[in-house]
Structures are given as structure tokens and as C-alpha cells.
Write an enzyme that holds these catalytic residues in place. Structure first.
Site, short mmCIF file in Angstrom:
data_model
loop_
_atom_site.label_atom_id
_atom_site.label_comp_id
_atom_site.label_asym_id
_atom_site.label_seq_id
_atom_site.Cartn_x
_atom_site.Cartn_y
_atom_site.Cartn_z
N TYR A 127 55.77 43.16 39.49
CA TYR A 127 55.35 42.60 38.12
C TYR A 127 55.48 43.48 36.83
O TYR A 127 56.28 43.14 36.06
CB TYR A 127 54.15 41.68 38.29
N LEU A 144 39.45 36.21 36.17
CA LEU A 144 37.85 36.19 36.24
C LEU A 144 37.09 34.98 35.48
O LEU A 144 36.43 34.53 36.34
CB LEU A 144 37.27 37.65 35.91
N VAL A 184 32.68 40.01 43.69
CA VAL A 184 32.48 41.19 42.64
C VAL A 184 33.49 42.45 43.68
O VAL A 184 32.85 42.85 44.43
CB VAL A 184 31.42 41.72 42.45
#
Length: 322
Positions: free
Chosen positions: A138, A185, A202
């Protein structure tokens, strides 16, 4: 009033920029194949054309004053699993777009680039002179497009600005994150607050940061959109300007989770998981170039405000109002 083509304008950032262009009095045509965008993400008042950027020549003509280019695949993991998809679309599609612009005599371009072009930073905050060493296809495709644009500017007088984003968040009216699947997130933590997820993962709590979790630079999507409009007025024929966009300060994963708890009033359970490969401890931008060259200054740097806007949008979606 000017007329602009916004590729990928059914997506989160492209749609927000299209909305800002309309509010500034410009005429906007959105080109999107809806492979990752959403028809409801196209702002009212824009002309919508469903199609691929590879076929941009069908719609681009000399009446356009410029192009704002957001159409790209952007999932890091997918790019690792299927790199050809990313090279064909992100690089091949942009090559076709630049050819269509050259043929139509459209000589102004703002390109949606990314901090992923830098890879693992050697120092922070990251400046535009930092080495570019993307760690996934990417980022590599976005860097390749930046090189392509530099060549186009030098050879054919294109006026271009690449804006390298860090972590975009928040919402602007009916313009917000609709990714499916979601990977960012803040909306993921908000889904926990809404009861759609049991807990937030997390990934690593042993980084060399104040609370052990990764630190990222979050920028409000409306601040980001304003930078694009400023870029249109700051570009020069034959020059390819590259600017980082960020707030210049970072927030940890745990700070984001705690801010969501405070803003929503909901408990957000967290589960510590193993680190993800290639996750740098700290990614923070130096936006000095954007301030100096574009006259840009983010006016919404507060994390609580960013989360509040994202929360309002998430609830509007839940109620079928966005």
C-alpha cells in the site's frame, strides 16, 4: 466558482472534501466505483458518476479546473496478501487519470497520499525530507504515484500537491467513517461503547512510550479537508509540493480508549494482545511545510472534540440518519 473532479468522493475523506468544496461555492463531480465507498457518502449537490479512475477520460474535459484524487485501495493487510490489486488500481489507475488530465488540458491536481510512504521512521516528528521506505505494498503504491506526479509536473507543467495524511478521525456533519470492515481505532472503540463489540484489542502494551501503547497523530477530517482547498490555491505550474498533515502531537491507544469512555459515558473493556508486525511505537507528523506553504493551521486538535464528532456521527448512523 471553479469546477472540480473528486475521484473517490464516496469515501470518508473524499466525501468530506467534496462537501467543503460545495460549501465554498464550487461545482463538484464525484467519480467513484463504490467498491469501498458508499453512495450515501456523496454529498448532496455533487454530480455523481459511478465508474473507475481507469476510465476517467470518459468524464474529464477542459471545463474542469482541477482534480482531487482520493480513489485508492488502502488496507495494509490486504495489500500484503494481494499486492497486484493495489499496483493495478492505485498506480495503474492514477497513470490513466494523469493521461486523461493531460489530454483534457486539466493542469491542477491534489493527491491523497499517506504517512505509510515513510515506513518505520528514523526520528519523529516526521518531516517531508525523511527517508521514504514503505514497509507494505500500500505505502509503496502511494510512493510510486508521488514519483509519477513529480515526473508529470516536470515534463508537462502539472501543478500538483501531495498531502501525506497521518491518522484521520472525527466527522463533519453527515461525512464520517463507514468502512466495512472497520479498521481504524476510534470507530472501533466507539463500536464497543455502542455494544457492537465486547472489547477493544490493544496490540502491545510494552512499547517505549509513557503508557506502553502506540502513539499516533490524530487529525480531524474537517481540518484535513481545509488543507485540500488551501492546496488548490497554493500550487504552482511545474511544481510537485509534498506536505505532511498532522497535529504535530500524538495520543496513545490507551489515551484514545480513555477519551472514548469520558465522551460516551460507557465502559470500554480492553484486551491486551500481541504486537502487530511493523507497528512503529510513535508516528507523529511535522506539519511545518503545510503551515508555511499552504497557510494551514488545524483548528480542531483536541482529541475529545475529535471523538465527540465521531460519536455523534456513529449515533446518527445507528438511527439511520446518516
Amino acid at each position: 466558482m471553479s469546477k472540480y473532479l473528486v475521484t473517490g468522493g464516496a469515501g470518508y475523506v473524499g466525501g468530506t472534501v467534496a462537501q467543503h468544496l460545495l460549501e465554498a461555492g464550487h461545482e463538484v463531480t464525484v467519480l467513484d466505483d463504490l467498491s469501498t465507498g458508499f453512495r450515501e457518502g456523496v454529498p448532496a449537490g455533487a454530480t455523481f458518476v459511478q465508474g473507475r479512475i481507469q476510465d476517467a477520460a470518459r468524464w474529464l474535459d477542459p471545463s474542469f479546473d482541477g482534480v482531487l484524487h482520493f480513489a485508492a485501495f488502502s488496507q495494509v493487510g490486504e495489500s500484503v496478501a494481494d499486492p497486484a490489486k493495489y499496483w493495478e488500481n492505485n498506480v495503474g489507475g492514477t497513470m490513466a487519470l494523469l493521461a486523461a488530465m493531460r489530454e483534457a488540458g486539466v493542469r491542477r491536481l491534489v493527491f491523497s497520499s499517506t504517512a505509510a510512504t515513510y515506513g518505520e521512521p528514523q526520528s519523529v516528528p516526521i518531516t517531508e525530507s525523511a527517508p521514504t521506505a514503505p514497509t507494505n505494498p500500500y505505502g509503496a503504491t502511494k510512493l510510486a504515484v508521488d514519483h509519477m506526479i513529480s515526473g508529470e509536473a516536470a515534463a508537462h507543467g502539472l501543478a500538483a500537491v501531495s498531502l501525506r495524511y497521518f491518522n484521520v478521525a472525527g466527522a463533519y456533519g453527515d461525512c464520517g467513517e463507514r468502512h466495512d470492515p472497520e479498521s481504524h481505532l476510534i470507530p472501533l472503540v466507539l463500536q464497543v461503547a455502542q455494544g457492537k463489540r465486547e472489547a477493544i484489542n490493544v496490540y502491545g502494551d510494552d512499547y517505549p512510550t509513557p503508557d506502553g501503547t502506540c502513539v499516533r497523530d490524530y487529525i480531524h477530517v474537517a481540518d484535513l479537508a481545509e488543507a485540500h482547498l488551501l492546496a488548490l490555491g497554493a500550487m504552482t505550474s511545474g511544481e510537485h509540493l509534498i506536505c505532511n498533515l498532522g497535529n504535530g502531537n500524538g495520543f496513545s491507544v490507551r489515551e484514545v480508549v480513555e477519551t472514548v469512555r469520558k465522551v460516551t459515558g460507557h465502559p470500554v473493556p480492553e484486551v491486551v494482545a500481541a504486537r502487530r508486525a511493523g507497528d512503529p511505537a510513535v508516528l507523529v507528523a511535522s506539519a511545518d511545510t503545510a503551515r508555511e506553504r499552504l497557510g494551514w493551521n488545524p483548528s480542531r486538535p483536541d482529541l475529545a472534540g475529535i471523538v465527540q464528532d465521531a460519536w455523534a456521527f456513529a449515533n446518527k448512523r445507528e438511527q439511520g440518519q446518516a
